[in-house]
Scaffold this motif. Structure first.
Motif, short mmCIF file in Angstrom:
data_model
loop_
_atom_site.label_atom_id
_atom_site.label_comp_id
_atom_site.label_asym_id
_atom_site.label_seq_id
_atom_site.Cartn_x
_atom_site.Cartn_y
_atom_site.Cartn_z
N SER A 232 0.80 -1.22 0.00
CA SER A 232 0.00 0.00 0.00
C SER A 232 0.83 1.28 0.00
CB SER A 232 -0.93 0.01 1.23
OG SER A 232 -0.16 -0.09 2.43
N ASP A 233 2.14 1.19 0.27
CA ASP A 233 2.94 2.41 0.33
C ASP A 233 3.22 2.93 -1.08
OD1 ASP A 233 6.08 1.40 -0.29
OD2 ASP A 233 4.68 -0.13 0.46
N GLN A 234 3.52 4.22 -1.17
CA GLN A 234 3.68 4.89 -2.45
C GLN A 234 4.89 4.37 -3.22
OE1 GLN A 234 1.49 7.08 -3.67
NE2 GLN A 234 2.64 7.10 -5.60
N THR A 235 5.97 4.05 -2.52
CA THR A 235 7.19 3.57 -3.19
C THR A 235 6.93 2.25 -3.90
OG1 THR A 235 8.54 4.65 -1.51
CG2 THR A 235 9.60 2.95 -2.86
N SER A 236 6.24 1.34 -3.24
CA SER A 236 5.94 0.04 -3.85
C SER A 236 5.04 0.21 -5.07
CB SER A 236 5.28 -0.87 -2.82
OG SER A 236 4.92 -2.11 -3.40
N GLN A 237 4.07 1.09 -4.97
CA GLN A 237 3.17 1.31 -6.11
C GLN A 237 3.92 1.92 -7.29
OE1 GLN A 237 -0.11 3.66 -4.72
NE2 GLN A 237 -0.91 2.05 -3.36
N ASP A 238 4.83 2.85 -7.01
CA ASP A 238 5.60 3.45 -8.11
C ASP A 238 6.47 2.41 -8.80
OD1 ASP A 238 4.45 5.83 -7.49
OD2 ASP A 238 6.15 6.59 -6.32
N ILE A 239 7.10 1.54 -8.02
CA ILE A 239 7.95 0.50 -8.61
C ILE A 239 7.12 -0.44 -9.48
CG2 ILE A 239 9.39 -1.50 -8.07
CD1 ILE A 239 10.36 -0.01 -5.60
N CYS A 240 5.95 -0.82 -8.99
CA CYS A 240 5.09 -1.72 -9.77
C CYS A 240 4.61 -1.06 -11.06
CB CYS A 240 3.90 -2.14 -8.92
SG CYS A 240 4.33 -3.26 -7.57
N CYS A 241 4.33 0.23 -11.01
CA CYS A 241 3.91 0.94 -12.22
C CYS A 241 5.03 0.95 -13.26
CB CYS A 241 3.50 2.36 -11.88
SG CYS A 241 1.92 2.48 -11.01
N VAL A 242 6.26 1.17 -12.81
CA VAL A 242 7.40 1.17 -13.73
C VAL A 242 7.61 -0.21 -14.32
CG1 VAL A 242 9.89 1.50 -13.90
CG2 VAL A 242 8.52 3.12 -12.57
N VAL A 243 7.52 -1.24 -13.48
CA VAL A 243 7.70 -2.62 -13.96
C VAL A 243 6.62 -2.97 -14.98
CG1 VAL A 243 7.66 -5.05 -13.28
CG2 VAL A 243 8.88 -3.38 -11.88
N PHE A 244 5.38 -2.60 -14.69
CA PHE A 244 4.29 -2.91 -15.61
C PHE A 244 4.42 -2.14 -16.92
CE2 PHE A 244 -0.26 -2.72 -16.95
CZ PHE A 244 -0.43 -4.10 -17.12
N ALA A 245 4.92 -0.90 -16.84
CA ALA A 245 5.14 -0.12 -18.06
C ALA A 245 6.21 -0.77 -18.94
CB ALA A 245 5.53 1.31 -17.70
N ILE A 246 7.30 -1.23 -18.31
CA ILE A 246 8.35 -1.91 -19.07
C ILE A 246 7.81 -3.19 -19.70
CG2 ILE A 246 10.58 -3.07 -18.88
CD1 ILE A 246 11.30 -1.09 -16.67
N PHE A 247 6.99 -3.92 -18.94
CA PHE A 247 6.40 -5.14 -19.48
C PHE A 247 5.51 -4.83 -20.68
CE2 PHE A 247 2.72 -7.95 -19.72
CZ PHE A 247 3.33 -9.19 -19.84
N ASN A 248 4.73 -3.75 -20.60
CA ASN A 248 3.85 -3.39 -21.72
C ASN A 248 4.64 -3.03 -22.97
OD1 ASN A 248 1.41 -3.81 -20.44
ND2 ASN A 248 1.29 -1.72 -19.64
N VAL A 249 5.77 -2.35 -22.79
CA VAL A 249 6.60 -2.01 -23.94
C VAL A 249 7.11 -3.27 -24.62
CG1 VAL A 249 8.75 -0.91 -24.65
CG2 VAL A 249 7.24 0.25 -23.03
N ILE A 250 7.61 -4.20 -23.83
CA ILE A 250 8.12 -5.46 -24.40
C ILE A 250 6.99 -6.26 -25.03
CG2 ILE A 250 9.27 -7.64 -23.84
CD1 ILE A 250 10.70 -6.18 -21.57
N TRP A 251 5.84 -6.32 -24.33
CA TRP A 251 4.71 -7.09 -24.86
C TRP A 251 4.20 -6.49 -26.17
CZ3 TRP A 251 -0.26 -5.19 -25.65
CH2 TRP A 251 -1.21 -6.14 -26.02
N ALA A 252 4.09 -5.17 -26.24
CA ALA A 252 3.59 -4.53 -27.46
C ALA A 252 4.53 -4.78 -28.64
CB ALA A 252 3.42 -3.03 -27.22
N THR A 253 5.84 -4.74 -28.38
CA THR A 253 6.80 -4.99 -29.45
C THR A 253 6.68 -6.42 -29.97
OG1 THR A 253 8.32 -3.39 -28.46
CG2 THR A 253 9.23 -4.93 -30.07
N LEU A 254 6.62 -7.38 -29.05
CA LEU A 254 6.48 -8.78 -29.46
C LEU A 254 5.15 -9.02 -30.15
CD1 LEU A 254 7.97 -10.57 -26.31
CD2 LEU A 254 9.09 -10.13 -28.51
N PHE A 255 4.10 -8.36 -29.68
CA PHE A 255 2.78 -8.52 -30.29
C PHE A 255 2.78 -8.05 -31.74
CE2 PHE A 255 -1.17 -6.32 -31.44
CZ PHE A 255 -2.06 -7.38 -31.42
N LEU A 256 3.36 -6.88 -31.99
CA LEU A 256 3.39 -6.35 -33.35
C LEU A 256 4.21 -7.24 -34.28
CD1 LEU A 256 3.77 -2.52 -32.63
CD2 LEU A 256 1.72 -3.73 -33.39
N GLU A 257 5.36 -7.69 -33.80
CA GLU A 257 6.21 -8.52 -34.65
C GLU A 257 5.55 -9.87 -34.95
OE1 GLU A 257 8.92 -7.61 -36.18
OE2 GLU A 257 8.67 -5.61 -35.32
#
Length: 384
Positions: A232-257
């Protein structure tokens, strides 16, 4: 149409393409167009009908198998070749028709979509002769007739197969019963059957939709797991948002290819991978220009100089767009000033305070309709 009524639809015989006309169309126009179709395209078989309930005239258009073969040769329709002649896909040629699969059987050789493409190609390239006119419309020599023929719509008949064309039962049953009503969460779309019945464009859309739906499982699962273990703390939420954003970038690239590869497989399978270049395709019926000999194909074609199009864009399109943007910007500032003025007067009734918002809504709706007409006009004038 209700679901029960749709399930009981009856096929219309001897029809591949349907041309409908508004009830205001006079008999002279219908007979004029019918005569031009029969004289200009003798390969077509046209039946004229009138729907008493809807008060709409319609031309039911089809063609014989021999005529369709000649049409396939004209448009360079790609068809599968027999294995003993090398296999693969090749543009159809009447001179070597024996090398193509199922050429001996007219029930299997053409799909419904291919029949419709050939007939629509003929209709859209029906052009006027010198001195022809219809009412107050005077045609130029070689000008397409279809855009002035009073036809309200020219559409392929996708609700029923041709009576002489075999269409797999699953192609008709899948959209109605099997696939659409499947209890599975992501039932696989019968892409091949959809292609045979509705055409490549619709089949490619459903193939992409199924692939996209399946691919969305990965970010959904990963996001759910990430959300579950996020503190529930802000630091943990920020880290998870960054991780999920990186995952989305990788997923979108693989999806398009991956879709590029999958789409190329479908395009090759359905014979649309190596379509003719735009430079050798027939111009659209709405295109206007002067006649000339093409430097690419050495055939006669309509030509519109690029400098004229650029001149229109610079002297007309650009000033009109800037004027429209400036007008909207000034109206928006005026509404903001009106809002500030109304809020500054405390004695006004509460309902009057909503007046600027109402005015803004009316302005947006009005400008949308006006600008839509301007956009259509600019597109028609600048896209020749």
């Amino acid at each position: 149409m209700s679901h029960k009524a749709w399930m009981k639809t009856v096929p219309t015989e001897n029809c591949d393409v349907l041309m409908t006309f508004p009830d205001t169309t006079d008999d002279h126009t219908l007979l004029w167009l019918l005569n031009h179709i029969r004289l200009g395209i003798p390969e077509l078989i046209v039946q004229v009908r009138h729907h008493k309930h809807t008060r709409v005239y319609a031309f039911f258009v089809t063609a014989t198998y021999e005529s369709l073969l000649r049409g396939a040769d004209e448009i360079g329709l790609r068809k599968p070749v027999k294995a003993e002649f090398g296999g693969g896909m090749r543009s159809f040629s009447c001179e070597e028709d024996y090398i193509y699969e199922n050429i001996e059987n007219e029930l299997y050789f053409f799909t419904s979509q291919e029949r419709q493409n050939i007939i629509r190609y003929w209709l859209e390239n029906l052009r006027a002769k010198q001195g022809e006119s219809l009412h107050n419309i005077h045609f130029l020599e070689g000008q397409p007739i279809s855009e002035y023929g009073a036809a309200r719509q020219v559409s392929p008949v996708t609700t029923c197969p041709h009576p002489r064309r075999h269409v797999p039962a699953s192609a008709v049953a899948a959209p109605r019963r099997g696939w659409a009503q499947s209890p599975a969460i992501t039932p696989p779309a019968p892409a091949d059957e959809i292609c045979d019945y509705f055409g490549v464009k619709i089949a490619m859309y459903f193939a992409w939709l199924g692939f996209y739906t399946s691919a969305m499982v990965y970010p959904a699962v990963f996001g759910s797991i990430l959300y579950t273990f996020t503190e529930s703390d802000q630091t943990s939420q920020d880290i998870c948002c960054v991780v999920f954003a990186i995952f989305n970038v990788i997923w979108a690239t693989l999806f398009l290819e991956e879709w590029k590869r999958r789409g190329a497989e479908f395009a090759y399978k359905w014979g649309t991978l190596d379509t003719p270049a735009e430079s050798i395709e027939e111009p659209r019926p709405q295109f206007r220009g002067v006649k000339r000999i093409s430097p690419v194909t050495s055939a006669e074609e309509f030509y519109y100089p690029p400098w004229k199009r650029l001149l229109f864009q610079c002297l007309v399109s650009l000033p009109v767009c800037l004027a429209c943007l400036s007008f909207v910007f000034l109206l928006m500032l005026g509404c903001f000033q009106l809002q500030e003025f109304v809020l500054s007067i405390q004695e006004l009734p509460r309902i009057i305070r909503f007046l600027p918002k109402i005015v803004l809504a009316v302005i947006v709706t009005t400008c949308d309709e006006v600008y839509k007409k301007i956009a259509y006009w600019l597109n028609d004038m600048g896209a020749w």
